[in-house]
Motif scaffolding. Sequence first.
Motif, PDB file in Angstrom:
ATOM      1  N   HIS A  10      44.110  43.245  33.542  1.00  0.00           N
ATOM      2  CA  HIS A  10      44.205  43.972  34.801  1.00  0.00           C
ATOM      3  C   HIS A  10      45.457  43.496  35.523  1.00  0.00           C
ATOM      4  CE1 HIS A  10      40.210  45.717  34.478  1.00  0.00           C
ATOM      5  NE2 HIS A  10      39.859  44.566  33.928  1.00  0.00           N
ATOM      6  N   THR A  11      46.258  44.442  35.994  1.00  0.00           N
ATOM      7  CA  THR A  11      47.495  44.095  36.670  1.00  0.00           C
ATOM      8  C   THR A  11      47.714  45.016  37.867  1.00  0.00           C
ATOM      9  OG1 THR A  11      49.861  43.730  36.356  1.00  0.00           O
ATOM     10  CG2 THR A  11      48.898  45.558  35.170  1.00  0.00           C
ATOM     11  N   VAL A  12      48.494  44.555  38.829  1.00  0.00           N
ATOM     12  CA  VAL A  12      48.820  45.346  40.012  1.00  0.00           C
ATOM     13  C   VAL A  12      50.321  45.596  40.063  1.00  0.00           C
ATOM     14  CG1 VAL A  12      46.860  44.524  41.359  1.00  0.00           C
ATOM     15  CG2 VAL A  12      49.016  43.327  41.488  1.00  0.00           C
ATOM     16  N   CYS A  13      50.702  46.604  40.781  1.00  0.00           N
ATOM     17  CA  CYS A  13      52.113  46.966  40.922  1.00  0.00           C
ATOM     18  C   CYS A  13      52.856  45.853  41.663  1.00  0.00           C
ATOM     19  CB  CYS A  13      52.235  48.274  41.688  1.00  0.00           C
ATOM     20  SG  CYS A  13      53.928  48.757  42.049  1.00  0.00           S
ATOM     21  N   PRO A  14      53.965  45.366  41.117  1.00  0.00           N
ATOM     22  CA  PRO A  14      54.690  44.288  41.782  1.00  0.00           C
ATOM     23  C   PRO A  14      55.438  44.740  43.029  1.00  0.00           C
ATOM     24  CG  PRO A  14      55.868  44.972  39.825  1.00  0.00           C
ATOM     25  CD  PRO A  14      54.563  45.726  39.828  1.00  0.00           C
ATOM     26  N   LEU A  15      55.722  46.025  43.156  1.00  0.00           N
ATOM     27  CA  LEU A  15      56.478  46.503  44.305  1.00  0.00           C
ATOM     28  C   LEU A  15      55.598  46.683  45.542  1.00  0.00           C
ATOM     29  CD1 LEU A  15      59.333  47.416  45.150  1.00  0.00           C
ATOM     30  CD2 LEU A  15      58.609  49.727  44.626  1.00  0.00           C
ATOM     31  N   CYS A  16      54.452  47.342  45.374  1.00  0.00           N
ATOM     32  CA  CYS A  16      53.583  47.619  46.530  1.00  0.00           C
ATOM     33  C   CYS A  16      52.436  46.622  46.665  1.00  0.00           C
ATOM     34  CB  CYS A  16      53.037  49.031  46.441  1.00  0.00           C
ATOM     35  SG  CYS A  16      51.882  49.319  45.090  1.00  0.00           S
ATOM     36  N   LYS A  17      52.343  45.665  45.757  1.00  0.00           N
ATOM     37  CA  LYS A  17      51.303  44.628  45.787  1.00  0.00           C
ATOM     38  C   LYS A  17      49.890  45.208  45.740  1.00  0.00           C
ATOM     39  CE  LYS A  17      54.301  41.263  46.624  1.00  0.00           C
ATOM     40  NZ  LYS A  17      55.524  41.736  46.040  1.00  0.00           N
ATOM     41  N   GLY A  18      49.724  46.328  45.034  1.00  0.00           N
ATOM     42  CA  GLY A  18      48.399  46.894  44.826  1.00  0.00           C
ATOM     43  C   GLY A  18      47.907  47.830  45.902  1.00  0.00           C
ATOM     44  N   THR A  19      48.767  48.279  46.811  1.00  0.00           N
ATOM     45  CA  THR A  19      48.328  49.198  47.856  1.00  0.00           C
ATOM     46  C   THR A  19      48.531  50.655  47.483  1.00  0.00           C
ATOM     47  OG1 THR A  19      50.459  49.161  48.986  1.00  0.00           O
ATOM     48  CG2 THR A  19      48.825  47.519  49.662  1.00  0.00           C
ATOM     49  N   GLY A  20      49.529  50.945  46.632  1.00  0.00           N
ATOM     50  CA  GLY A  20      49.818  52.317  46.242  1.00  0.00           C
ATOM     51  C   GLY A  20      50.764  53.038  47.183  1.00  0.00           C
ATOM     52  N   HIS A  21      51.189  52.356  48.250  1.00  0.00           N
ATOM     53  CA  HIS A  21      52.083  52.964  49.229  1.00  0.00           C
ATOM     54  C   HIS A  21      53.389  52.190  49.301  1.00  0.00           C
ATOM     55  CE1 HIS A  21      48.952  55.604  50.642  1.00  0.00           C
ATOM     56  NE2 HIS A  21      48.137  54.561  50.672  1.00  0.00           N
ATOM     57  N   ASP A  22      54.441  52.897  49.666  1.00  0.00           N
ATOM     58  CA  ASP A  22      55.760  52.299  49.797  1.00  0.00           C
ATOM     59  C   ASP A  22      55.780  51.412  51.040  1.00  0.00           C
ATOM     60  OD1 ASP A  22      58.388  51.660  49.462  1.00  0.00           O
ATOM     61  OD2 ASP A  22      59.160  53.621  50.042  1.00  0.00           O
ATOM     62  N   LEU A  23      56.003  50.125  50.839  1.00  0.00           N
ATOM     63  CA  LEU A  23      55.983  49.173  51.943  1.00  0.00           C
ATOM     64  C   LEU A  23      57.375  48.766  52.402  1.00  0.00           C
ATOM     65  CD1 LEU A  23      53.145  46.829  50.686  1.00  0.00           C
ATOM     66  CD2 LEU A  23      52.984  48.700  52.296  1.00  0.00           C
ATOM     67  N   SER A  24      58.400  49.493  51.948  1.00  0.00           N
ATOM     68  CA  SER A  24      59.744  49.112  52.333  1.00  0.00           C
ATOM     69  C   SER A  24      59.905  49.252  53.839  1.00  0.00           C
ATOM     70  CB  SER A  24      60.778  49.983  51.606  1.00  0.00           C
ATOM     71  OG  SER A  24      60.608  51.326  51.973  1.00  0.00           O
ATOM     72  N   ALA A  25      60.443  48.235  54.452  1.00  0.00           N
ATOM     73  CA  ALA A  25      60.589  48.206  55.900  1.00  0.00           C
ATOM     74  C   ALA A  25      61.681  49.179  56.328  1.00  0.00           C
ATOM     75  CB  ALA A  25      60.904  46.797  56.358  1.00  0.00           C
ATOM     76  N   ARG A  26      61.339  50.035  57.214  1.00  0.00           N
ATOM     77  CA  ARG A  26      62.315  50.986  57.727  1.00  0.00           C
ATOM     78  C   ARG A  26      62.630  50.663  59.192  1.00  0.00           C
ATOM     79  NH1 ARG A  26      59.497  55.124  54.394  1.00  0.00           N
ATOM     80  NH2 ARG A  26      60.823  55.270  52.568  1.00  0.00           N
ATOM     81  N   ALA A  27      62.619  49.411  59.517  1.00  0.00           N
ATOM     82  CA  ALA A  27      62.905  48.987  60.876  1.00  0.00           C
ATOM     83  C   ALA A  27      64.375  49.131  61.212  1.00  0.00           C
ATOM     84  CB  ALA A  27      62.446  47.554  61.086  1.00  0.00           C
ATOM     85  N   ASP A  28      65.236  49.204  60.206  1.00  0.00           N
ATOM     86  CA  ASP A  28      66.657  49.285  60.471  1.00  0.00           C
ATOM     87  C   ASP A  28      67.129  50.725  60.689  1.00  0.00           C
ATOM     88  OD1 ASP A  28      67.857  48.972  57.017  1.00  0.00           O
ATOM     89  OD2 ASP A  28      66.256  50.145  57.911  1.00  0.00           O
ATOM     90  N   THR A  29      66.249  51.682  60.833  1.00  0.00           N
ATOM     91  CA  THR A  29      66.672  53.062  61.022  1.00  0.00           C
ATOM     92  C   THR A  29      67.220  53.294  62.424  1.00  0.00           C
ATOM     93  OG1 THR A  29      64.413  53.690  61.607  1.00  0.00           O
ATOM     94  CG2 THR A  29      65.094  54.000  59.316  1.00  0.00           C
ATOM     95  N   ARG A  30      66.860  52.448  63.381  1.00  0.00           N
ATOM     96  CA  ARG A  30      67.345  52.626  64.744  1.00  0.00           C
ATOM     97  C   ARG A  30      68.300  51.509  65.144  1.00  0.00           C
ATOM     98  NH1 ARG A  30      63.316  54.569  69.123  1.00  0.00           N
ATOM     99  NH2 ARG A  30      65.361  54.629  70.055  1.00  0.00           N
ATOM    100  N   VAL A  31      69.105  51.081  64.232  1.00  0.00           N
ATOM    101  CA  VAL A  31      70.077  50.024  64.524  1.00  0.00           C
ATOM    102  C   VAL A  31      71.123  50.566  65.480  1.00  0.00           C
ATOM    103  CG1 VAL A  31      71.871  48.566  63.524  1.00  0.00           C
ATOM    104  CG2 VAL A  31      69.713  48.879  62.330  1.00  0.00           C
ATOM    105  N   GLY A  32      71.361  49.828  66.532  1.00  0.00           N
ATOM    106  CA  GLY A  32      72.365  50.203  67.505  1.00  0.00           C
ATOM    107  C   GLY A  32      71.894  51.195  68.552  1.00  0.00           C
ATOM    108  N   ALA A  33      70.617  51.495  68.564  1.00  0.00           N
ATOM    109  CA  ALA A  33      70.123  52.467  69.545  1.00  0.00           C
ATOM    110  C   ALA A  33      69.643  51.791  70.802  1.00  0.00           C
ATOM    111  CB  ALA A  33      68.988  53.277  68.942  1.00  0.00           C
TER     112      ALA A  33
END
Length: 60
Positions: free
Chosen positions: A37-60
Amino acid sequence: MPQHAPNRPVCRHCDGFPTVAITTGDRRRDGSRVLLHTVCPLCKGTGHDLSARADTRVGA
């Protein structure tokens, strides 16, 4: 009626299937298969994209 879930993007690495069971080809004494049994190394077993999109409002 369907339940409303937060609209989060699906993991691009596992396509929303975060945990899998891989057969090794061996069998136990009772006839059942040996599984890994193994889990996805990217999402850590959640199935959703966990990439941080906090930098979308840089400079605002």
